[in-house]
Design an enzyme around this catalytic site. Structure first.
Site, PDB file in Angstrom:
ATOM      1  N   ALA A  14       0.447  -2.903  -0.035  1.00 42.08           N
ATOM      2  CA  ALA A  14       1.304  -4.046  -0.396  1.00 42.08           C
ATOM      3  C   ALA A  14       2.609  -3.477  -0.930  1.00 42.08           C
ATOM      4  CB  ALA A  14       0.605  -4.880  -1.453  1.00 42.08           C
TER       5      ALA A  14
ATOM      6  N   GLY B  11      -3.319  -2.056   0.519  1.00 40.60           N
ATOM      7  CA  GLY B  11      -3.327  -3.206   1.433  1.00 40.60           C
ATOM      8  C   GLY B  11      -3.437  -2.804   2.898  1.00 40.60           C
TER       9      GLY B  11
ATOM     10  N   GLU C 285      -4.836   1.895  -5.745  1.00 40.62           N
ATOM     11  CA  GLU C 285      -4.334   0.873  -6.675  1.00 40.62           C
ATOM     12  C   GLU C 285      -4.504   1.229  -8.146  1.00 40.62           C
ATOM     13  OE1 GLU C 285      -6.031   0.210  -3.940  1.00 40.62           O
ATOM     14  OE2 GLU C 285      -5.171  -1.509  -2.888  1.00 40.62           O
TER      15      GLU C 285
ATOM     16  N   GLU D 221      -7.048  -2.172   3.454  1.00 40.70           N
ATOM     17  CA  GLU D 221      -7.665  -3.507   3.418  1.00 40.70           C
ATOM     18  C   GLU D 221      -7.385  -4.284   4.710  1.00 40.70           C
ATOM     19  OE1 GLU D 221      -5.625  -4.196  -0.320  1.00 40.70           O
ATOM     20  OE2 GLU D 221      -7.531  -4.609  -1.290  1.00 40.70           O
TER      21      GLU D 221
HETATM   22  N1  CAA Z   1       5.607  -0.382  -1.134  1.00 42.04           N
HETATM   23  C1  CAA Z   1       6.953  -0.313  -1.062  1.00 42.04           C
HETATM   24  N2  CAA Z   1       7.616   0.733  -0.537  1.00 42.04           N
HETATM   25  C2  CAA Z   1       6.863   1.728  -0.039  1.00 42.04           C
HETATM   26  C3  CAA Z   1       5.466   1.724  -0.082  1.00 42.04           C
HETATM   27  C4  CAA Z   1       4.829   0.608  -0.650  1.00 42.04           C
HETATM   28  N3  CAA Z   1       3.507   0.473  -0.695  1.00 42.04           N
HETATM   29  N4  CAA Z   1       5.007   2.874   0.476  1.00 42.04           N
HETATM   30  C5  CAA Z   1       6.097   3.560   0.845  1.00 42.04           C
HETATM   31  N5  CAA Z   1       7.211   2.876   0.538  1.00 42.04           N
HETATM   32  C6  CAA Z   1       8.604   3.271   0.768  1.00 42.04           C
HETATM   33  C7  CAA Z   1       9.045   4.346  -0.208  1.00 42.04           C
HETATM   34  O1  CAA Z   1       9.415   3.777  -1.441  1.00 42.04           O
HETATM   35  C8  CAA Z   1      10.197   4.966   0.514  1.00 42.04           C
HETATM   36  O2  CAA Z   1      11.322   4.127   0.395  1.00 42.04           O
HETATM   37  P1  CAA Z   1      12.784   4.783   0.156  1.00 42.04           P
HETATM   38  O3  CAA Z   1      13.044   5.568   1.404  1.00 42.04           O
HETATM   39  O4  CAA Z   1      13.669   3.590   0.019  1.00 42.04           O
HETATM   40  O5  CAA Z   1      12.662   5.632  -1.054  1.00 42.04           O
HETATM   41  C9  CAA Z   1       9.750   4.878   1.983  1.00 42.04           C
HETATM   42  O6  CAA Z   1       8.729   3.899   2.031  1.00 42.04           O
HETATM   43  C10 CAA Z   1       9.174   6.180   2.495  1.00 42.04           C
HETATM   44  O7  CAA Z   1       8.134   6.570   1.616  1.00 42.04           O
HETATM   45  P2  CAA Z   1       8.040   8.045   0.996  1.00 42.04           P
HETATM   46  O8  CAA Z   1       9.395   8.636   0.849  1.00 42.04           O
HETATM   47  O9  CAA Z   1       7.194   7.964  -0.236  1.00 42.04           O
HETATM   48  O10 CAA Z   1       7.273   8.795   2.188  1.00 42.04           O
HETATM   49  P3  CAA Z   1       6.268  10.017   2.073  1.00 42.04           P
HETATM   50  O11 CAA Z   1       5.990  10.436   3.471  1.00 42.04           O
HETATM   51  O12 CAA Z   1       6.749  11.025   1.114  1.00 42.04           O
HETATM   52  O13 CAA Z   1       4.916   9.375   1.427  1.00 42.04           O
HETATM   53  C11 CAA Z   1       3.180   7.738   1.221  1.00 42.04           C
HETATM   54  C12 CAA Z   1       4.210   8.406   2.148  1.00 42.04           C
HETATM   55  C13 CAA Z   1       2.121   8.737   0.818  1.00 42.04           C
HETATM   56  C14 CAA Z   1       2.549   6.603   2.005  1.00 42.04           C
HETATM   57  C15 CAA Z   1       3.897   7.218  -0.042  1.00 42.04           C
HETATM   58  O14 CAA Z   1       5.001   6.449   0.360  1.00 42.04           O
HETATM   59  C16 CAA Z   1       3.046   6.382  -0.918  1.00 42.04           C
HETATM   60  O15 CAA Z   1       2.242   6.898  -1.682  1.00 42.04           O
HETATM   61  N6  CAA Z   1       3.184   5.015  -0.848  1.00 42.04           N
HETATM   62  C17 CAA Z   1       2.495   4.118  -1.704  1.00 42.04           C
HETATM   63  C18 CAA Z   1       1.028   3.979  -1.309  1.00 42.04           C
HETATM   64  C19 CAA Z   1       0.295   3.045  -2.255  1.00 42.04           C
HETATM   65  O16 CAA Z   1       0.185   3.305  -3.433  1.00 42.04           O
HETATM   66  N7  CAA Z   1      -0.215   1.934  -1.703  1.00 42.04           N
HETATM   67  C20 CAA Z   1      -0.900   0.939  -2.454  1.00 42.04           C
HETATM   68  C21 CAA Z   1       0.025  -0.184  -2.824  1.00 42.04           C
HETATM   69  S1  CAA Z   1      -0.723  -1.328  -3.917  1.00 42.04           S
HETATM   70  C22 CAA Z   1      -1.605  -2.365  -2.934  1.00 42.04           C
HETATM   71  O17 CAA Z   1      -1.681  -2.214  -1.727  1.00 42.04           O
HETATM   72  C23 CAA Z   1      -2.289  -3.474  -3.663  1.00 42.04           C
HETATM   73  C24 CAA Z   1      -3.202  -4.284  -2.841  1.00 42.04           C
HETATM   74  O18 CAA Z   1      -4.346  -3.933  -2.640  1.00 42.04           O
HETATM   75  C25 CAA Z   1      -2.788  -5.561  -2.318  1.00 42.04           C
END
Ligand code: CAA
Length: 299
Positions: A105, A150, A173, A153
């Site tokens: 998400a 998400g 999460e 999921e």
């Molecule tokens: N939400 C918003 N933006 C996200 C995102 C997310 N879940 N995942 C990645 N992005 C964005 C980053 O902020 C980044 O944006 P900018 O270029 O503007 O800085 C862009 O995507 C590229 O990401 P990274 O630079 O981090 O890329 P990476 O290759 O170094 O890492 C990754 C990739 C491991 C997927 C890392 O982006 C990451 O850890 N993302 C978050 C994953 C996460 O925690 N997901 C769970 C979200 S909570 C949820 O989903 C709740 C639920 O159950 C409903």
């Protein structure tokens, strides 16, 4: 006189605007219905394509790793409606553009939510994912990359998961101070078992595709450049069978898994009986007896 003319002009322009609005709304409704479901709809964050009897839904926000914001969730919701109404779609593939399937998400959107807003966002995600899970056509997740939070999921709401060897799965999460919010606490345990689900969710550990295969989270792992071809073949194999029968199988499995075995087999008997009211049952069995190829009509 001048006032009279101006008033009439205003009236005419209001009437004209109303007519335009009606036409626009009608066109929009037709577009949403996909003009009988076949046209490719225009979206901002997703792409919906159809090829033969298979629909391909791609989450397309690669700059944000396909993170699911409200707008994307609402577009997915509309795409599901379009697919549901299209009687020529027999199977669906769900994938992501770029290096992520869906990285969860949208954290940017969630960061400043309060309790009420957080619940609303969770309800929206769960509504859309449940609609996908209940869609009366089989859905295959082609997990091309990160399937986190998400994203994991979303894949769990699909019937079958096939992963690229580059895919990564996890429910990170708790590391963000929240619980999984789009069904992870419920569906992950149903797919990989309670113990493994608890381990993955409590640790926020990210696992690779091979580990996902080992624990039964995915059905198969393939080379990245073979993923779509593999999944399209699978979708077409499914689509070649009687669509009504496949639909009833999905309903029977999804319903049955939630209730006791007596209720579940009674439900199976119901859907089994329903098959004999279909043209495709007659066609399938007649073709077998006559030793000829079958042609199913989804009827
Ligand atoms: N939400 C918003 N933006 C996200 C995102 C997310 N879940 N995942 C990645 N992005 C964005 C980053 O902020 C980044 O944006 P900018 O270029 O503007 O800085 C862009 O995507 C590229 O990401 P990274 O630079 O981090 O890329 P990476 O290759 O170094 O890492 C990754 C990739 C491991 C997927 C890392 O982006 C990451 O850890 N993302 C978050 C994953 C996460 O925690 N997901 C769970 C979200 S909570 C949820 O989903 C709740 C639920 O159950 C409903």
């Amino acid at each position: 006189m001048l006032r009279y003319i101006i008033r009439n002009e205003v009236k005419t322009s209001i009437i004209f605007k109303c007519i335009c609005d009606i036409i626009n709304n009608t066109l929009l409704m037709l577009l949403l219905k996909g003009l009988g479901g076949r046209s490719n709809m225009e979206f901002k964050n997703i792409i919906l394509e159809k090829d033969g009897n298979v629909a391909l839904l791609t989450i397309n926000r690669p700059k944000a790793m396909n993170a699911l914001n409200s707008e994307t969730l609402k577009e997915i919701d509309m795409a599901i409606d379009n697919i549901a109404e299209d009687e020529n779609v027999y199977a669906v593939i769900l994938t992501g553009a770029g290096k992520a399937f869906v990285a969860g998400a949208d954290i940017t959107e969630m960061k400043d939510l309060n309790t009420v807003e957080g619940r609303k966002f969770g309800v929206l995600g769960n509504k859309v994912f449940r609609k996908l899970e209940k869609l009366d056509k089989p859905v295959i997740a082609a997990v091309n990359g990160f399937a986190l939070g998400g994203g994991c999921e979303l894949s769990l709401s699909c019937d079958i998961r096939i992963a690229s060897s580059k895919a990564k799965f996890g429910q990170p999460e708790v590391g963000l101070g929240i619980t999984p919010g789009f069904g992870g606490t419920q569906r992950l345990a149903r797919v990989v078992g309670v113990g493994m689900a608890k381990q993955l969710i409590y640790t926020a550990q990210i696992i690779n595709a091979e580990e996902a295969l080992r624990i039964g989270l995915v059905n198969k792992v393939v080379e990245p450049d073979k993923l779509l071809e593999e999944v399209k073949n699978l979708a077409n194999t499914i689509a070649a069978n009687a669509p009504v029968a496949v639909r009833l199988c999905k309903a029977a499995i999804n319903q049955g898994i939630q209730c006791d075995i007596d209720t579940a087999v009674a439900y199976e008997a119901e859907v089994f009986g329903e098959c004999f009211a279909t043209e495709d049952q007659k066609e399938g069995m007649t073709a077998f007896v006559e030793k000829r190829d079958k042609t199913f009509k989804n009827k």
